[in-house]
Design a protein around this motif. Structure first.
Motif, PDB file in Angstrom:
ATOM      1  N   ARG A  56      -8.229   9.677  -8.466  1.00 12.72           N
ATOM      2  CA  ARG A  56      -8.092  10.141  -7.074  1.00 12.72           C
ATOM      3  C   ARG A  56      -8.699   9.125  -6.104  1.00 12.72           C
ATOM      4  N   ALA A  57      -9.784   8.476  -6.492  1.00 13.54           N
ATOM      5  CA  ALA A  57     -10.393   7.457  -5.628  1.00 13.54           C
ATOM      6  C   ALA A  57      -9.524   6.207  -5.555  1.00 13.54           C
ATOM      7  N   GLN A  58      -8.820   5.886  -6.637  1.00 12.53           N
ATOM      8  CA  GLN A  58      -7.970   4.698  -6.665  1.00 12.53           C
ATOM      9  C   GLN A  58      -6.693   4.874  -5.845  1.00 12.53           C
ATOM     10  N   LYS A  59      -6.159   6.079  -5.789  1.00 13.33           N
ATOM     11  CA  LYS A  59      -4.865   6.316  -5.134  1.00 13.33           C
ATOM     12  C   LYS A  59      -4.796   5.843  -3.692  1.00 13.33           C
ATOM     13  N   PRO A  60      -5.740   6.206  -2.821  1.00 18.81           N
ATOM     14  CA  PRO A  60      -5.619   5.724  -1.438  1.00 18.81           C
ATOM     15  C   PRO A  60      -5.788   4.207  -1.317  1.00 18.81           C
ATOM     16  N   ILE A  61      -6.578   3.626  -2.186  1.00 19.45           N
ATOM     17  CA  ILE A  61      -6.738   2.168  -2.177  1.00 19.45           C
ATOM     18  C   ILE A  61      -5.419   1.509  -2.548  1.00 19.45           C
ATOM     19  N   LEU A  62      -4.803   1.995  -3.621  1.00 13.25           N
ATOM     20  CA  LEU A  62      -3.517   1.436  -4.042  1.00 13.25           C
ATOM     21  C   LEU A  62      -2.450   1.661  -2.976  1.00 13.25           C
ATOM     22  N   ALA A  63      -2.432   2.858  -2.369  1.00 17.29           N
ATOM     23  CA  ALA A  63      -1.450   3.143  -1.318  1.00 17.29           C
ATOM     24  C   ALA A  63      -1.608   2.165  -0.152  1.00 17.29           C
ATOM     25  N   LYS A  64      -2.840   1.933   0.244  1.00 21.40           N
ATOM     26  CA  LYS A  64      -3.105   1.009   1.347  1.00 21.40           C
ATOM     27  C   LYS A  64      -2.641  -0.407   0.995  1.00 21.40           C
ATOM     28  N   LEU A  65      -3.039  -0.869  -0.186  1.00 23.79           N
ATOM     29  CA  LEU A  65      -2.691  -2.231  -0.582  1.00 23.79           C
ATOM     30  C   LEU A  65      -1.184  -2.398  -0.763  1.00 23.79           C
ATOM     31  N   LEU A  66      -0.547  -1.440  -1.413  1.00 22.10           N
ATOM     32  CA  LEU A  66       0.894  -1.554  -1.667  1.00 22.10           C
ATOM     33  C   LEU A  66       1.728  -1.483  -0.387  1.00 22.10           C
ATOM     34  N   SER A  67       1.131  -0.953   0.687  1.00 17.57           N
ATOM     35  CA  SER A  67       1.865  -0.899   1.962  1.00 17.57           C
ATOM     36  C   SER A  67       1.758  -2.208   2.749  1.00 17.57           C
ATOM     37  N   GLN A  68       0.920  -3.126   2.297  1.00 18.81           N
ATOM     38  CA  GLN A  68       0.750  -4.394   2.994  1.00 18.81           C
ATOM     39  C   GLN A  68       1.885  -5.360   2.677  1.00 18.81           C
TER      40      GLN A  68
END
Length: 128
Positions: A56-68
């Motif tokens: 759950r902690a990784q998901k928003p980080i990955l979402a942010k990075l993958l949107s770049q």
């Protein structure tokens, strides 16, 4: 008549089904994964469990990075820890919260349990 509890459970289930797609993930399936590998571009696999606090902690980080823009070419898959055991054995990934990057059809880098944005970003960049 559907109870309030059943309505909440259904809503939560529907929300969890749509979450990976909105986070930049492609629908997972071994055929989809293999096609992405064969295409040769960078491929991210996130071994995820809905009940895992690290995931759950990784998901928003990955979402942010993958949107770049830098990561626009990364094909990402969320792999369900509870249901995809055969696939996890195939790629030697027995643990949840594992992120694996593939490049040119082979593994380029992997991390398990990391929630530091800068290290996850470096992991993804290693496969570009």
């Amino acid at each position: 008549m559907i109870s309030r509890r059943m309505t909440l459970l259904l809503a939560a289930g529907i929300a969890s089904l749509s979450a990976p797609a909105s986070a930049g993930y492609s629908p997972f399936g071994t055929a989809n994964f293999r096609a992405a590998l064969e295409a040769g571009g960078p491929v991210l696999v996130h071994i995820d469990a809905s009940w895992c606090p690290t995931c759950r902690a990784q998901k928003p980080i990955l979402a942010k990075l993958l949107s770049q823009r830098d990561f626009a070419g990364v094909r990402a898959f969320a792999v369900d820890y509870d249901t995809e055991k055969a696939f996890m054995r195939e790629i030697s990934a027995p643990d949840r919260s594992t992120i694996i990057m593939f490049r040119n059809g082979g593994e380029a880098a992997r991390s398990t349990g990391d929630t530091a944005e800068e290290r996850i970003e470096a992991l993804i960049r290693s496969a570009l």
